[in-house]
Design a protein around this motif. Structure first.
Motif, PDB file in Angstrom:
ATOM      1  N   ALA A  12      54.652  51.302 -51.710  1.00  0.00           N
ATOM      2  CA  ALA A  12      55.931  51.694 -51.103  1.00  0.00           C
ATOM      3  C   ALA A  12      56.734  52.594 -52.045  1.00  0.00           C
ATOM      4  N   GLY A  13      56.036  53.367 -52.883  1.00  0.00           N
ATOM      5  CA  GLY A  13      56.699  54.293 -53.785  1.00  0.00           C
ATOM      6  C   GLY A  13      57.223  53.687 -55.069  1.00  0.00           C
ATOM      7  N   PHE A  14      56.852  52.439 -55.360  1.00  0.00           N
ATOM      8  CA  PHE A  14      57.339  51.762 -56.560  1.00  0.00           C
ATOM      9  C   PHE A  14      56.174  51.124 -57.321  1.00  0.00           C
ATOM     10  N   ASN A 100      66.818  47.012 -49.462  1.00  0.00           N
ATOM     11  CA  ASN A 100      66.683  47.394 -48.052  1.00  0.00           C
ATOM     12  C   ASN A 100      65.243  47.729 -47.666  1.00  0.00           C
ATOM     13  N   ILE A 101      64.305  46.921 -48.107  1.00  0.00           N
ATOM     14  CA  ILE A 101      62.888  47.157 -47.837  1.00  0.00           C
ATOM     15  C   ILE A 101      62.616  47.120 -46.333  1.00  0.00           C
ATOM     16  N   SER A 102      61.788  48.034 -45.873  1.00  0.00           N
ATOM     17  CA  SER A 102      61.451  48.107 -44.445  1.00  0.00           C
ATOM     18  C   SER A 102      60.211  47.258 -44.153  1.00  0.00           C
ATOM     19  N   GLU A 103      59.957  47.016 -42.882  1.00  0.00           N
ATOM     20  CA  GLU A 103      58.764  46.258 -42.480  1.00  0.00           C
ATOM     21  C   GLU A 103      57.491  46.971 -42.922  1.00  0.00           C
ATOM     22  N   ILE A 106      57.020  46.409 -46.586  1.00  0.00           N
ATOM     23  CA  ILE A 106      56.564  45.037 -46.831  1.00  0.00           C
ATOM     24  C   ILE A 106      55.065  44.942 -46.609  1.00  0.00           C
ATOM     25  N   ARG A 107      54.576  45.529 -45.526  1.00  0.00           N
ATOM     26  CA  ARG A 107      53.131  45.512 -45.257  1.00  0.00           C
ATOM     27  C   ARG A 107      52.350  46.236 -46.358  1.00  0.00           C
ATOM     28  N   GLU A 108      52.870  47.370 -46.801  1.00  0.00           N
ATOM     29  CA  GLU A 108      52.189  48.131 -47.854  1.00  0.00           C
ATOM     30  C   GLU A 108      52.138  47.352 -49.172  1.00  0.00           C
ATOM     31  N   VAL A 109      53.248  46.745 -49.545  1.00  0.00           N
ATOM     32  CA  VAL A 109      53.297  45.952 -50.776  1.00  0.00           C
ATOM     33  C   VAL A 109      52.368  44.753 -50.659  1.00  0.00           C
TER      34      VAL A 109
END
Length: 133
Positions: A12-14, A100-103, A106-109
């Motif tokens: 997720a870019g992190f 503010n993580i998106s759904e 969350i799936r990607e992480v």
């Protein structure tokens, strides 16, 4: 105690990283990442035969959460995967945070952490793993 295995990646870019060490026959895993790494939960997984009667290995977990943290999803999957694959008591502790993580994030992480846990179990296994997750 020295970290035997370190896995680093991005989700997720992190950044996300996982470290594993042996404590005797047991395994300790530290997971961290996102904008603010922290300890949000600790999961203890104990191996056992699956309750389905198939003879497969599974794990039973105990969880300690910091109030308001959702890191259990990541740490539970990691601890249970490693515990059931290696047949050893496993603890996973740590945290991953994105404001503010998106759904989708969350799936990607979750997918990235699941893959890292599987890779750690394979690396620590005496027989290795023949297939990717």
């Amino acid at each position: 105690m020295d970290w035997l295995i370190t896995k680093r990646g991005e989700a997720a870019g992190f950044p996300v990283e996982m470290h594993a060490a042996r404590a005797g026959e047991d395994i300790l895993v530290f997971l961290q990442g996102g904008q603010q790494p922290h300890i949000g939960c600790t999961v203890l997984a104990v191996p056992r035969q699956s309750l389905t009667g198939s003879g497969a290995m599974s794990a039973t977990s105990s969880v300690l959460n910091v109030t308001g943290h959702k890191d259990e999803i990541l740490c539970r999957k990691t601890a249970e995967t490693i515990s059931s694959m290696l047949g050893t008591v496993t603890v996973c502790t740590g945290g991953f945070h994105i404001d503010n993580i998106s759904e989708d994030q969350i799936r990607e992480v979750s997918a990235a952490v699941e893959k890292m846990g599987y890779e750690i179990a394979c690396a620590l296994s005496t027989s290795g793993c023949k297939e990717e997750l």
